[in-house]
Design a protein around this motif. Structure first.
Motif, PDB file in Angstrom:
ATOM      1  N   UNK A   1      -1.732  -7.733  17.196  1.00 30.02           N
ATOM      2  CA  UNK A   1      -1.159  -6.891  18.435  1.00 30.02           C
ATOM      3  C   UNK A   1       0.234  -6.512  17.905  1.00 30.02           C
ATOM      4  N   UNK A   2       1.121  -7.292  17.430  1.00 30.00           N
ATOM      5  CA  UNK A   2       2.262  -6.967  16.664  1.00 30.00           C
ATOM      6  C   UNK A   2       2.145  -5.790  15.542  1.00 30.00           C
ATOM      7  N   UNK A   3       1.199  -5.929  15.183  1.00 24.97           N
ATOM      8  CA  UNK A   3       1.100  -4.884  13.679  1.00 24.97           C
ATOM      9  C   UNK A   3       0.566  -3.290  14.498  1.00 24.97           C
ATOM     10  N   UNK A   4      -0.171  -3.602  15.480  1.00 25.90           N
ATOM     11  CA  UNK A   4      -0.636  -2.256  16.339  1.00 25.90           C
ATOM     12  C   UNK A   4       0.481  -1.652  16.871  1.00 25.90           C
ATOM     13  N   UNK A   5       1.531  -2.445  17.487  1.00 19.20           N
ATOM     14  CA  UNK A   5       2.778  -2.038  18.205  1.00 19.20           C
ATOM     15  C   UNK A   5       3.600  -1.347  17.067  1.00 19.20           C
ATOM     16  N   UNK A   6       3.859  -1.829  15.925  1.00 25.48           N
ATOM     17  CA  UNK A   6       4.650  -1.162  14.719  1.00 25.48           C
ATOM     18  C   UNK A   6       4.013   0.124  14.206  1.00 25.48           C
TER      19      UNK A   6
ATOM     20  N   UNK B   1      -3.285  -8.472  28.281  1.00 21.58           N
ATOM     21  CA  UNK B   1      -1.799  -7.683  28.809  1.00 21.58           C
ATOM     22  C   UNK B   1      -0.615  -8.333  28.229  1.00 21.58           C
ATOM     23  N   UNK B   2      -0.554  -9.530  28.134  1.00 26.96           N
ATOM     24  CA  UNK B   2       0.619 -10.076  27.778  1.00 26.96           C
ATOM     25  C   UNK B   2       0.775  -9.908  25.989  1.00 26.96           C
ATOM     26  N   UNK B   3      -0.140  -9.422  25.409  1.00 22.82           N
ATOM     27  CA  UNK B   3       0.003  -9.278  24.003  1.00 22.82           C
ATOM     28  C   UNK B   3      -0.358  -7.748  23.753  1.00 22.82           C
ATOM     29  N   UNK B   4      -0.451  -6.998  24.563  1.00 20.39           N
ATOM     30  CA  UNK B   4      -1.024  -5.343  24.430  1.00 20.39           C
ATOM     31  C   UNK B   4       0.209  -4.745  24.022  1.00 20.39           C
ATOM     32  N   UNK B   5       0.066  -3.789  22.763  1.00 21.05           N
ATOM     33  CA  UNK B   5       0.993  -3.087  21.991  1.00 21.05           C
ATOM     34  C   UNK B   5       1.657  -2.313  22.939  1.00 21.05           C
ATOM     35  N   UNK B   6       1.294  -1.828  23.967  1.00 15.65           N
ATOM     36  CA  UNK B   6       2.094  -0.674  24.958  1.00 15.65           C
ATOM     37  C   UNK B   6       2.604  -1.947  25.917  1.00 15.65           C
ATOM     38  N   UNK B   7       3.971  -2.276  26.088  1.00 15.29           N
ATOM     39  CA  UNK B   7       4.215  -3.315  26.725  1.00 15.29           C
ATOM     40  C   UNK B   7       4.534  -3.038  28.121  1.00 15.29           C
ATOM     41  N   UNK B   8       4.793  -1.955  28.742  1.00 17.05           N
ATOM     42  CA  UNK B   8       5.033  -1.851  29.890  1.00 17.05           C
ATOM     43  C   UNK B   8       4.687  -0.379  30.483  1.00 17.05           C
TER      44      UNK B   8
END
Length: 276
Positions: free
Chosen positions: A17-22, A54-61
């Protein structure tokens, strides 16, 4: 960004999830979407969508959701609880409202139509009028010479070369006209918890299995099946066991081509290609 079978919330899946957000943040000048190809573990209950997904989804809000599209296909694990919280909770969550309550959707640009399918409401089948809907969307482009190329996304595999796995003949039968027309250039799916780059098969130029998002599975000792160009077989060791590493895919669209990077837990590509 595409990921499948990700929502287990174990630490290595959270890292994905963190890598996707990056990757999403690195592409702030682009239109961005992230698609989960289904299966929120274990049974698609509300608290599982909240805690594992949802708690770890890369789109945070919801604010980020106004500029980054969030999508989640229906999987067999989402249906273990009857699909009530998939439809009644997840698809109503602010980040996923682009679904408009539907478990299937279409994204498109000037060159591609990307159809996200629901193969889980009726497992290994297309419930309702999905195939007719695809035909209707395609018919809006009457000139065959100008028709867009097609990418399909689904949870279940259309076919498999791995033992003890199912296939989707009902799905393929309902999409027969589309498949035999040659319009389907690529099909990405999950369900099988591995990554495999298939050779052309079943009228699909680029069949791609990317089900290695977040479910721990043992590294196989069997050889790569004939018909598969590449398998991602890197593993971690835990005691006497070896578990395959997780991964996801990043697709960069430019005109009629798509550059695809398959990234592992370290954020580095383990396979790259161009789809056209």
């Amino acid at each position: 960004v595409l990921v499948a079978d990700w929502a287990t919330a174990i630490p290595r899946a959270q890292l994905i999830g963190t890598r996707m957000r990056q990757q999403l943040l690195n592409a702030q000048d682009r239109e961005r979407h992230v698609v989960h190809l289904g299966d929120v573990y274990y049974s698609g209950w509300k608290d599982e969508y909240q805690n594992q997904f949802l708690s770890h989804w890369p789109v945070i809000n919801a604010v980020e959701g106004q500029t980054i599209g969030s999508w989640c296909l229906n999987g067999n694990h989402d249906m273990f609880s009857g699909g009530h919280d998939y439809f009644g909770f997840l698809l109503k969550e602010a980040r996923f409202r682009r679904h408009n309550g539907s478990s299937y959707f279409c994204l498109e640009n000037d060159h591609w139509q990307i159809f996200g399918l629901d193969t889980a409401y009726d497992e290994y089948d297309l419930h309702g009028g999905q195939s007719k809907w695809i035909d209707q969307v395609r018919a809006e482009q009457p000139d065959p010479k100008k028709r867009k190329k097609v990418m399909l996304l689904s949870h279940h595999q259309p076919f498999t070369l791995y033992p003890r796995e199912g296939e989707s003949p009902k799905v393929e039968a309902k999409l027969n006209g589309l498949l035999t027309s040659g319009a389907v250039r690529a099909w990405f799916w999950g369900h099988e918890h591995r990554c495999a780059i298939y050779k052309r098969r079943h009228h699909i130029e680029y069949p791609r299995l990317i089900g290695n998002g977040g479910v721990p599975v043992w590294a196989s000792k069997a050889g790569r099946p004939i018909g598969v160009d590449f398998e991602y077989n890197e593993y971690i060791e835990s005691g006497l066991e070896k578990f395959l590493k997780f991964g996801f895919a990043v697709l960069d669209f430019e005109d009629g081509n798509i550059g695809v990077r398959y990234l592992g837990e370290n954020g580095q590509p383990y396979w790259q290609e161009v789809l056209n």
